[in-house]
Design a protein around this motif. Structure first.
Motif, short mmCIF file in Angstrom:
data_model
loop_
_atom_site.label_atom_id
_atom_site.label_comp_id
_atom_site.label_asym_id
_atom_site.label_seq_id
_atom_site.Cartn_x
_atom_site.Cartn_y
_atom_site.Cartn_z
N LEU A 18 0.81 -1.22 0.00
CA LEU A 18 0.00 0.00 0.00
C LEU A 18 0.85 1.27 0.00
CD1 LEU A 18 -2.78 -0.93 2.58
CD2 LEU A 18 -3.03 -0.67 0.12
N THR A 71 2.92 2.79 -1.82
CA THR A 71 2.96 3.72 -2.95
C THR A 71 1.58 3.89 -3.59
OG1 THR A 71 3.71 1.82 -4.22
CG2 THR A 71 5.39 3.41 -3.54
N GLY A 72 0.56 3.22 -3.00
CA GLY A 72 -0.78 3.30 -3.57
C GLY A 72 -1.50 4.59 -3.21
N ASP A 73 -2.65 4.82 -3.84
CA ASP A 73 -3.43 6.02 -3.52
C ASP A 73 -4.42 5.73 -2.40
OD1 ASP A 73 -5.09 4.35 -4.83
OD2 ASP A 73 -5.78 5.79 -6.34
N HIS A 74 -5.20 6.74 -2.03
CA HIS A 74 -6.11 6.62 -0.90
C HIS A 74 -7.18 5.55 -1.13
CE1 HIS A 74 -9.59 7.74 1.65
NE2 HIS A 74 -8.64 7.84 2.55
N VAL A 94 -5.94 2.11 -0.22
CA VAL A 94 -5.82 1.95 1.23
C VAL A 94 -7.20 1.74 1.85
CG1 VAL A 94 -5.11 3.07 3.37
CG2 VAL A 94 -3.71 3.33 1.31
#
Lengths: 131, 128
Positions: free
Chosen positions: A52, A54-57, A60
């Protein structure tokens, strides 16, 4: 000295086995229990968080809506903050020798643990229920 | 009562450092570091719960070079405390106290924590 070989402790005291601190090995034992719990919990959490990182909101938020992930997160928070409180307590008891400061520090880390752990757990619950 | 001036025994700076001394001190130091790190972790959770805008701001902070440096240190502290903690659990079973084993296990914990940290960061970048 006919009593020389008689034990000074009462049978009840031996049965209770709680020692001078009145809590026996409970502190030591709980530190081990929380440590053992964290080995699988944190390994799972770490792999998920690395994914998560480097992932976006949205990614998450989606993860935390999964019941299994939310459960592992909540259990991790419980084990981490409990273990932290026990550990910091030992550090303070080792190095802070003035009675007043020691008491204040111990109260401080206890309150800090519950406040921080409470905030962390509430955040997970909010994400899980999607509120 | 406890603050009477008493003669002190020789302290850290006077001893030759065996590796077991370093691993013992590092276990406590990383524990304290991780405790401080729970503030960061909680901040990240609050940001995720607060919504996309605040989350993006926190991600930018944690993703800066300083943020990455702190997180790298945090990852190492976590792996170190984990491996050293497992060693503590082994000690609790009454094993691993001979000098040879203690020294070897100390280097294993130090080396292992570095390897796992680098692996974790390679994984994080590979999943980008």
């Amino acid at each position: 000295m006919s009593n020389a070989n008689k034990p000074m402790r009462s049978a009840l005291k031996n049965v209770r086995g709680l020692g001078a601190a009145k809590e026996g090995v409970q502190h030591w034992w709980l530190q081990r229990v929380t440590a053992m719990a964290m080995i699988p919990l944190l390994l799972v959490m770490l792999v998920c968080l690395l994914k998560l990182a480097t992932g976006d909101h949205a990614a998450v938020a989606a993860s935390f809506r999964h019941p299994l992930f939310a459960l592992v997160a909540l259990l991790s928070i419980l084990a981490v903050f409990w273990h932290m409180k026990l550990g910091l307590q030992v550090v303070i008891e080792d190095y802070v020798h003035s009675e007043g400061l020691k008491m204040a520090s111990l109260l401080g880390i206890t309150f800090a643990t519950f406040i921080l752990g409470g905030i962390a757990a509430l955040s997970v619950l909010k994400l899980f229920f999607g509120a | 009562m406890a603050n009477v001036e008493r003669p002190l025994s020789p302290h850290l700076q006077i001893y030759r450092w065996p590796v077991t001394m370093a691993t013992s001190i590092l276990h406590r130091a990383t524990g304290c570091g991780l405790a401080a790190g729970t503030v960061l972790l909680t901040w990240w959770l609050v940001a995720a719960a607060a919504g996309p805008d605040y989350y993006a701001m926190v991600q930018a902070c944690l993703g800066s070079w300083l943020g990455r440096l702190v997180l790298f240190g945090f990852t190492w502290a976590l792996f170190y405390h984990l491996l050293s903690g497992i060693r503590h659990l082994v000690w609790d079973t009454g094993r691993g106290y001979s000098l040879a084993v203690a020294n070897r296990a100390s280097w294993l914990v130090i080396g292992g924590s570095v390897v796992l940290t680098v692996l974790a960061w390679i994984l994080a970048y590979a999943w980008k």
